[in-house]
Design an enzyme around this catalytic site. Sequence first.
Site, PDB file in Angstrom:
ATOM      1  N   TYR A  36       0.799  -1.224   0.000  1.00  0.00           N
ATOM      2  CA  TYR A  36       0.000   0.000   0.000  1.00  0.00           C
ATOM      3  C   TYR A  36       0.840   1.286   0.000  1.00  0.00           C
ATOM      4  O   TYR A  36       0.295   2.372  -0.159  1.00  0.00           O
ATOM      5  CB  TYR A  36      -0.910   0.039   1.233  1.00  0.00           C
ATOM      6  CG  TYR A  36      -1.927  -1.071   1.291  1.00  0.00           C
ATOM      7  CD1 TYR A  36      -2.983  -1.123   0.393  1.00  0.00           C
ATOM      8  CD2 TYR A  36      -1.831  -2.075   2.253  1.00  0.00           C
ATOM      9  CE1 TYR A  36      -3.927  -2.142   0.442  1.00  0.00           C
ATOM     10  CE2 TYR A  36      -2.774  -3.101   2.315  1.00  0.00           C
ATOM     11  CZ  TYR A  36      -3.813  -3.130   1.409  1.00  0.00           C
ATOM     12  OH  TYR A  36      -4.743  -4.136   1.455  1.00  0.00           O
ATOM     13  N   HIS A  41      -4.494   5.876  -2.072  1.00  0.00           N
ATOM     14  CA  HIS A  41      -5.255   5.833  -0.821  1.00  0.00           C
ATOM     15  C   HIS A  41      -4.382   6.165   0.386  1.00  0.00           C
ATOM     16  O   HIS A  41      -4.896   6.516   1.450  1.00  0.00           O
ATOM     17  CB  HIS A  41      -5.851   4.425  -0.652  1.00  0.00           C
ATOM     18  CG  HIS A  41      -7.147   4.379   0.091  1.00  0.00           C
ATOM     19  ND1 HIS A  41      -8.065   5.420   0.086  1.00  0.00           N
ATOM     20  CD2 HIS A  41      -7.704   3.404   0.860  1.00  0.00           C
ATOM     21  CE1 HIS A  41      -9.122   5.083   0.822  1.00  0.00           C
ATOM     22  NE2 HIS A  41      -8.924   3.876   1.307  1.00  0.00           N
ATOM     23  N   TYR A  85      -5.329  -0.159   9.912  1.00  0.00           N
ATOM     24  CA  TYR A  85      -5.919  -0.187   8.578  1.00  0.00           C
ATOM     25  C   TYR A  85      -7.004   0.885   8.505  1.00  0.00           C
ATOM     26  O   TYR A  85      -7.567   1.306   9.512  1.00  0.00           O
ATOM     27  CB  TYR A  85      -6.459  -1.568   8.188  1.00  0.00           C
ATOM     28  CG  TYR A  85      -5.364  -2.563   7.892  1.00  0.00           C
ATOM     29  CD1 TYR A  85      -4.677  -2.520   6.685  1.00  0.00           C
ATOM     30  CD2 TYR A  85      -4.993  -3.518   8.829  1.00  0.00           C
ATOM     31  CE1 TYR A  85      -3.643  -3.413   6.414  1.00  0.00           C
ATOM     32  CE2 TYR A  85      -3.965  -4.415   8.572  1.00  0.00           C
ATOM     33  CZ  TYR A  85      -3.298  -4.361   7.357  1.00  0.00           C
ATOM     34  OH  TYR A  85      -2.268  -5.226   7.096  1.00  0.00           O
ATOM     35  N   ASN A  87     -10.101   1.205   7.651  1.00  0.00           N
ATOM     36  CA  ASN A  87     -11.487   1.064   8.123  1.00  0.00           C
ATOM     37  C   ASN A  87     -11.648   1.159   9.631  1.00  0.00           C
ATOM     38  O   ASN A  87     -12.777   1.248  10.124  1.00  0.00           O
ATOM     39  CB  ASN A  87     -12.062  -0.270   7.646  1.00  0.00           C
ATOM     40  CG  ASN A  87     -12.187  -0.337   6.135  1.00  0.00           C
ATOM     41  OD1 ASN A  87     -11.812   0.597   5.428  1.00  0.00           O
ATOM     42  ND2 ASN A  87     -12.722  -1.428   5.640  1.00  0.00           N
ATOM     43  N   ASP A 112      -7.376  11.105   1.279  1.00  0.00           N
ATOM     44  CA  ASP A 112      -7.530  11.204  -0.165  1.00  0.00           C
ATOM     45  C   ASP A 112      -8.980  11.526  -0.500  1.00  0.00           C
ATOM     46  O   ASP A 112      -9.883  11.234   0.273  1.00  0.00           O
ATOM     47  CB  ASP A 112      -7.112   9.895  -0.839  1.00  0.00           C
ATOM     48  CG  ASP A 112      -7.914   8.704  -0.331  1.00  0.00           C
ATOM     49  OD1 ASP A 112      -7.896   8.462   0.896  1.00  0.00           O
ATOM     50  OD2 ASP A 112      -8.575   8.023  -1.131  1.00  0.00           O
ATOM     51  N   ASN A 133     -14.128   5.295   3.966  1.00  0.00           N
ATOM     52  CA  ASN A 133     -14.248   4.393   5.115  1.00  0.00           C
ATOM     53  C   ASN A 133     -13.461   4.844   6.337  1.00  0.00           C
ATOM     54  O   ASN A 133     -13.856   4.582   7.473  1.00  0.00           O
ATOM     55  CB  ASN A 133     -13.840   2.975   4.721  1.00  0.00           C
ATOM     56  CG  ASN A 133     -14.856   2.318   3.812  1.00  0.00           C
ATOM     57  OD1 ASN A 133     -16.051   2.614   3.890  1.00  0.00           O
ATOM     58  ND2 ASN A 133     -14.408   1.434   2.940  1.00  0.00           N
TER      59      ASN A 133
END
Length: 208
Positions: A36, A41, A85, A87, A112, A133
Amino acid sequence: MIKWIQKLFTSTKTEENTDCMKKYLIVGLGNIGAEYVNTRHNVGFKVVDFLAKKEGLSFETVKLGSLAEYKFKGRSFFLLKPNTYMNLSGKAVKYWMDKENIPLENIMIITDDLNLSFGTIRIKPKGSDGGHNGLKNINLILNTNQYTRFRFGISDEFKKGQQVDYVLGEWDETEKAKLTERFELASEIIKSFGTAGLENTMNMYNGK
């Protein structure tokens, strides 16, 4: 004697409140993991990484994330990258907000935004999660949407059904060439938030 004690107690509380107002929690949202690192993101992580590197700071692994403290003009900026993470970002925000006794008005969440063209910056004092999220979880955990969010445009240049691949995809070469200048601006925005205040910062930087 009683009056002296009351005066001392009041003075101590005032100093504590003043200290709290000089603390700022700057949260860059993103996902942990090598896959990632350079994705759109993760731009929140990249912004705080850029500021930390520029100022010669190192991130320390702490509870629920990585943290670096940046001192500037009498203010303390706690740069946080949650390791929960995206979420579950709210858990880390709430923990560090409480631990450092940082008021809600001194929190900035960097995220973002698909609805803004690449590199466009939008600072707002509140708002909906916009389908993001990370913001959705922060709203849930804090039980409010009344906190400053710094939206960094990543544009919506993807075909129907490809949103996830686009957001979790890496910057293209044209975007990469412009990121340093955008991150420089983002660093100035963070410092302005703590020194000039939210309203002045919005007036100075929104749309740039």
